[in-house]
Structures are given as C-alpha cells and as structure tokens.
Write an enzyme that holds these catalytic residues in place. Structure first.
Site, PDB file in Angstrom:
ATOM      1  N   GLN B  90      31.580  36.871  24.912  1.00 26.44           N
ATOM      2  CA  GLN B  90      30.361  37.663  25.041  1.00 26.44           C
ATOM      3  C   GLN B  90      30.572  39.120  24.638  1.00 26.44           C
ATOM      4  O   GLN B  90      29.660  39.931  24.693  1.00 26.44           O
ATOM      5  CB  GLN B  90      29.840  37.597  26.490  1.00 26.44           C
ATOM      6  CG  GLN B  90      29.456  36.185  26.917  1.00 26.44           C
ATOM      7  CD  GLN B  90      29.300  36.033  28.419  1.00 26.44           C
ATOM      8  OE1 GLN B  90      29.498  36.972  29.186  1.00 26.44           O
ATOM      9  NE2 GLN B  90      28.951  34.831  28.857  1.00 26.44           N
ATOM     10  N   HIS B 154      31.485  38.477  30.587  1.00 29.84           N
ATOM     11  CA  HIS B 154      31.050  39.522  31.531  1.00 29.84           C
ATOM     12  C   HIS B 154      31.551  40.925  31.195  1.00 29.84           C
ATOM     13  O   HIS B 154      32.314  41.528  31.943  1.00 29.84           O
ATOM     14  CB  HIS B 154      31.465  39.142  32.968  1.00 29.84           C
ATOM     15  CG  HIS B 154      30.968  37.787  33.368  1.00 29.84           C
ATOM     16  ND1 HIS B 154      31.255  37.220  34.577  1.00 29.84           N
ATOM     17  CD2 HIS B 154      30.195  36.894  32.717  1.00 29.84           C
ATOM     18  CE1 HIS B 154      30.692  36.023  34.645  1.00 29.84           C
ATOM     19  NE2 HIS B 154      30.044  35.807  33.517  1.00 29.84           N
ATOM     20  N   TYR B 269      28.816  26.768  38.153  1.00 35.26           N
ATOM     21  CA  TYR B 269      28.244  25.965  37.077  1.00 35.26           C
ATOM     22  C   TYR B 269      28.385  24.466  37.325  1.00 35.26           C
ATOM     23  O   TYR B 269      27.613  23.676  36.827  1.00 35.26           O
ATOM     24  CB  TYR B 269      28.886  26.309  35.729  1.00 35.26           C
ATOM     25  CG  TYR B 269      28.366  27.601  35.148  1.00 35.26           C
ATOM     26  CD1 TYR B 269      27.030  27.727  34.808  1.00 35.26           C
ATOM     27  CD2 TYR B 269      29.202  28.688  34.953  1.00 35.26           C
ATOM     28  CE1 TYR B 269      26.545  28.906  34.280  1.00 35.26           C
ATOM     29  CE2 TYR B 269      28.723  29.873  34.428  1.00 35.26           C
ATOM     30  CZ  TYR B 269      27.397  29.980  34.091  1.00 35.26           C
ATOM     31  OH  TYR B 269      26.921  31.156  33.570  1.00 35.26           O
TER      32      TYR B 269
END
Lengths: 133, 375
Positions: B90, B154, B269
């Site tokens: 990310q 993150h 998750y």
C-alpha cells in the site's frame, strides 16, 4: 496394541516434522502465506473468495489454473482492465505490489495450492524473473 | 453427557471463531433525486492518490507508483525531482497539499513511502518542496517515521493544515498493531502535528515526556487515509480503515487515544476476534463506525455554495464498494448515508477545490468533477 499405534503415530510425526522443511514447495507455500496476508488478503480475502463483482476469487479460479504465466505477470506488474474469472467479468485494476521475484514465486505457490487449488509444478524465482513486462 | 460437552465445545468455538459484529445503525442508501453528475476532467490515471489545486487552476496529482503529474491547460506534465519513493504494497507516493499561504511562499507538502534511514524496507515520510519550471526544488524532509520494515500495509497518510497553520499528517500502524499504536515512544498508528517548517510546536501534548516522539498529536490509530479541516469549526477530521469492519470517523484532539487495537468494532480478516470490547475509559469513541467496512480513502466536508443541499456533509471515498459516500451529520451524529456514483471505480481521494467544485480521484480512471445535472 496401543503402544504400537502411538509408536507409529510418533514415528510418523517425526517424519513429517523432519521432512517438511526439506520440501522446497512446502517451504515456499509457507512463506507465500505470509506474503498473502500482508499484500493480498484485504481484497482477495482469507479464503481466496474475493469480493463479489469487485475483486475476483483465487479459490478454484479458472484464470489462475489456466494462465500460469499471465497470473505471474499480474502479480509482478499489476493488472488493468477487463479480466474474466469463472465466467464473471471484472473491470478494475490491481497495482504492482513491489514484490521481489522470490516473493512472487512464494505467493504463487501459496495461492495455487490452497483453498482447493492444486499445482504440482513449483513456481521458481527464476521462472518469475524470466517474465518480462 | 459426553455429547453435551461436545455441543458446548462446538458452541464455544462457533462464537469464538465467528465474532459477532454490530452493523452500522444507519445504512447507506441509494440517492434520491440526485441533481449532480460527474465529468471526467483528467483521464488515464492509474492510482491518483492525492490532488492539490494551484492558484492558476492547474492541478498536481500524485501517482502511487511515484510520478507527480502537473495538469495544466489540458496537458499532463511529469514533474522532475520528485522524492525517492519506495513502492511496496500500500506504500508509494501518497498525499499532496499546498501551504495555506502558498501564493506567497510556494511550499508544497507531500507524504510518501521512503526507504531512507537504517534497515531494510521503508516507512512514511513527509517532505516540503517548491515547484520551479516543472522541477521540485528546495526539498526538505520534515519527518520520517522509524523503523523501516518490509511489511506492505498501513502507511497512512494524509495531510491537512488547521486555522493556526499547524500541519497534521497521519501514519498507519504499519501492520504492527500490538507494538506501535498504543506506544507514544514509537512511530506509527499516530496523527502528527508539526509546524510548517517541520519543527515541533511547544504545546504538542507529549513534549514533556522525554521518551515520547514529540511530533505525536494523537495515538491509537490503525490506518488513516482521510483527513480534512472542518471548514466551519476548524477541527481536524480523519477517517481510518478498520480491520474487517470497524472503519471509523474521528475528530482528533491533542493527546487523545483512539483505542486501536484495544477497542474496535472490527474483527480479523479470517473472522476471528482480537478484542471483545468496543469502549474503554480513556479511549475515544468514533464519531461514526462502518460495519461492514467501506475501505475509506479521501475525506472532504462540503461548504461550497455549488452544493446547497450538502452543506456540512462529510464525503468519503470507498475503495471497496466503488462509490462516494455522503454522510449527513446532525448534532454530531450521522443521520443519513448515501452511495453516490456507484460503480465509478475504487475511489481514492475527494477534495473541495478553491473553485468551489468537488473533485474525486478514481483508480484506473482519472479525476472527475462533480457538476449539476443539465436540465
């Protein structure tokens, strides 16, 4: 009788414990599982089921089963535009994750050998490095 | 009797493994009589992560892959001298924001994933620079979080200025939730506040703690990818990704703890839970939480007269469901939620520009302007 059985079980567990680390595919799958949890799970989900009509599934995915090189290409360089998985058309994009070739190989081995998927021919770092943009 | 024990075990496992979640009370609805539509103003972008609107009506766009694009008079130009971006998961080129007094001082602020410093991997950094002849000059790294890690998740990171000129930015917990977010001596999982030159304001909440990171303004955050100044109250609003469920909108205040991962409305998750409490003394409750998660990115609060019926509404992009969410706030509570422009694509950023129009950045598509429908 009981002791024989436990003896066999014991021997078997020792074999399993000692054999496992020597199997490069199993080792790669194990590392690939960590890569998956870090880079893939938030879209493709824990059981490789994806998100309906948004992110394609990896579990029992015909695309993954039938397009080995292209799948590696997608992980290595990203994907944009239409892609058909299990007769559903997805029109999104996935960015390149910045994985090294060995990580791409590991995660390929993980996703092609999990959730009912099976792939005996191990993906190697060399194979990934040969796939060019 | 034995069977009963098995049953108990099974019931226990079921409850333990599939943690129950409280869904958001207010559900997102289809819009009724939507008087607006979208117009594609900048096509062909991959992951336009951040946008900044220059006084000459041109637009700067960060591409996550590392490019900085200047869109002027219908043409895209790649800016030279951009920061060295570490593209991983990310992480990449993240937000961009102008100094409130940009017209006089020319400062541009950018956050990005950086591998600068010791150790393999990277962490989030913020830089300021000036734009001269399509090149970034006067570059200064104002803050770089430690330690570097090869984890891909993150990074945060959004930037906003408040009315006093303080600069806020967010850094995610770097997927190390049990180590970083609750520890003010460590980076990550924090909102930071610095002066525009990178120095630490003397009244930052933890400056008296010798061991603390003095730039920290609030902590206990997971992965905030939305931040904006409220146009009326001047407060800094953020939203942050939860795990599975439990995305939050928070208003950040000095020294406050927003609870991650001690309290959360989310679960892992894989469906297991990591905490069974959603409230605790000394920890802030969100203004709103999303269950299920929409995966929010980009945050704006409307006060432009181009959208008379949206005054004071919060706008948040949804990466997961590919729409723009409009939240109507009444007396500090969300009263209504609407899904605008559904299926437009992964919505990465939303901003109200100086021209009064709202712009949205959509992955794989480009930048759209929200305009009134022609009657």
């Amino acid at each position: 009788m009981k002791s024989i059985i436990s003896g066999i079980i014991g021997l078997f567990s020792i074999l399993v414990v000692h054999l496992k680390p020597q199997d490069p595919l199993l080792e790669s799958i194990k590392r690939g599982s960590d890569v998956y949890k870090d880079f893939c799970v938030s879209c493709h989900m824990s059981y490789g089921e994806g998100v309906k009509n948004v992110y394609p599934p990896l579990a029992k995915s015909d695309f993954l089963r039938e397009n080995r090189e292209e799948s590696i290409h997608v992980i290595k360089y990203g994907q944009k535009g239409k892609i058909v998985v299990n007769n559903v058309t997805y029109n999104g994009s996935m960015s390149a994750q910045g994985l090294s070739d060995d990580e791409v190989a590991d995660v390929m081995n993980y996703i092609t050998n999990t959730w009912g998927n099976k792939n005996d021919k191990m993906v190697t770092e060399e194979e990934v490095s040969n796939i060019k943009k | 009797m034995k069977k009963f024990h098995y049953l108990l075990v099974i019931i226990f496992i079921t409850f333990y493994a599939c943690a129950q979640q409280i869904e958001s009370e207010i559900k997102a609805q289809e819009p009724q009589d939507l008087n607006y539509t979208t117009e594609l103003v900048i096509p062909d972008l991959d992951i336009p992560w951040g946008m900044a609107f220059l006084p000459d009506s041109s637009i700067l766009i960060t591409e996550k892959s590392g490019d900085l694009i200047h869109f002027k008079d219908g043409t895209k130009t790649n800016i030279e001298g951009t920061p060295e971006v570490y593209v991983r998961g990310q992480g990449g080129f993240l937000d961009i924001e102008l100094h409130p007094d940009y017209e006089n001082n020319g400062w541009i602020y950018m956050t990005y994933a950086s591998s600068e410093g010791n150790g393999n991997g990277g962490n989030t950094a913020i830089m300021r620079a000036k734009l001269n002849n399509n090149t970034l000059t006067n570059k200064e790294v104002l803050y770089k979080a430690e330690p570097n890690t090869k984890i891909g998740r993150h990074w945060g990171s959004r930037i906003a200025f408040d009315n006093d000129g303080y600069l806020y930015f967010s850094i995610g917990d770097r997927a190390n939730r049990d180590v970083n977010p609750q520890d003010i001596t460590k980076d990550c999982g924090k909102i930071y506040r610095i002066k525009d030159d990178g120095s630490i304001p003397q009244d930052n909440p933890f400056v008296d703690n010798a061991d603390a990171k003095h730039a920290i303004y609030s902590y206990g955050h997971r992965n905030p990818q939305g931040m904006t100044k409220h146009p009326i109250t001047g407060e800094i609003y953020i939203h942050e990704h939860g795990p599975q469920g439990g995305d939050e909108i928070n208003i950040v205040y000095a020294g406050k703890n927003y609870g991650w991962p001690i309290i959360s409305y989310g679960i892992n998750y894989d469906g297991t839970s990591f905490t069974n409490i959603t409230e605790k003394d000394g920890m802030e409750q969100p203004l709103f939480y999303w269950v299920p998660s929409i995966a929010p990115s980009g945050l704006a609060i409307v006060n432009s007269d181009k959208y008379p019926k949206w005054q004071g509404n919060i706008l948040a992009g949804s990466l997961k469901f590919s729409y723009l969410e409009r939240l109507v706030i009444v007396d500090g509570k969300v009263e209504k939620r609407e899904k605008l422009f559904e299926n437009i694509g992964r919505l990465r950023d939303v901003k109200q520009a100086p021209d009064g129009f709202i712009y949205i950045a959509v992955e794989g598509k480009g930048i759209y302007k929200i305009i009134p429908k022609k009657i």
